[in-house]
Design a protein around this motif. Sequence first.
Motif, short mmCIF file in Angstrom:
data_model
loop_
_atom_site.label_atom_id
_atom_site.label_comp_id
_atom_site.label_asym_id
_atom_site.label_seq_id
_atom_site.Cartn_x
_atom_site.Cartn_y
_atom_site.Cartn_z
N GLN A 1 -5.31 7.17 -0.97
CA GLN A 1 -6.27 6.07 -0.99
C GLN A 1 -5.65 4.78 -0.45
N GLY A 2 -4.34 4.60 -0.68
CA GLY A 2 -3.68 3.41 -0.16
C GLY A 2 -3.76 3.29 1.35
N THR A 3 -3.75 4.43 2.03
CA THR A 3 -3.87 4.43 3.49
C THR A 3 -5.24 3.94 3.91
N ILE A 4 -6.28 4.45 3.26
CA ILE A 4 -7.64 4.03 3.57
C ILE A 4 -7.80 2.53 3.29
N ASP A 5 -7.28 2.07 2.16
CA ASP A 5 -7.40 0.65 1.79
C ASP A 5 -6.70 -0.24 2.80
N ALA A 6 -5.53 0.18 3.26
CA ALA A 6 -4.78 -0.64 4.23
C ALA A 6 -5.52 -0.73 5.56
N LYS B 1 -8.74 -0.51 6.03
CA LYS B 1 -9.89 -1.39 5.84
C LYS B 1 -9.45 -2.85 5.82
N GLU B 2 -8.32 -3.12 5.19
CA GLU B 2 -7.83 -4.50 5.06
C GLU B 2 -7.44 -5.07 6.43
N TYR C 1 0.86 -1.18 0.00
CA TYR C 1 0.00 0.00 0.00
C TYR C 1 0.90 1.23 0.00
#
Length: 232
Positions: free
Chosen positions: A86-91, A93-94, A4
């Motif tokens: 967006q990578g921070t948000i995705d991480a 959530k993951e 991410y």
Amino acid sequence: MSSYNGVPVPTDGRAIEFKNGQFVVPDNPIIPFIEGDGTGRDIWKASRRVFDAAVEKAFGGKRRIVWYEVFAGEKAFRQFGEWLPQGTIDAIKEFRIAIKGPLTTPVGGGIRSLNVALRQILNLYACWRPVKYIPGVPSPVRHPERMNITIFRENTEDVYAGIEWAEGTPQAKRLIDFVNALLTEDKIKKQVRADSGIGIKPISITGTEQLVRRALRYALAHGTKTVTLVHK
């Protein structure tokens, strides 16, 4: 995903799962962290030492946290040209659980508050604060050992909705004119001054009910005798 924001996911940890309404935490959970801005860097360095020492003390080395840095705030803007990639948000959530240091509020447009933005995007509606006396800690009250409460505060609506327009903007003028017209129509002897900034504080049934459900579920699960509802 294997990375991410271009940072590889640690291979010596596992993601926390959520099954049957419960978090399933492995012995080596990957937990993303946002270092923070300003004093956040110093706060995070000290906090990480405390967290790691606490886990070591509690589990005798059988469990440990695998930290994984994600980015927001000034550090993110310098590296990626974005305050909240967006990578921070995705991480987050993951991996389900994350922690952050204090973040600055960008000046000159864009996101007004990164803290509020994270709450809104991730629906972090409950500010969950346990308050309990720790024996041996000085206290100004006579019977601190009787203090054992858990506070659930709504965290995304009211002033946290972030619906605001600065004084002098066309949007503020349109809203002031609209509100003043309604006040006149309803024969309420009040008017919003023309040189006002405007903020809207929505409080919904939906937002209220989900917070109350969260508090009630906690009370039932922990055998709490009373639940008190407080509003302003």
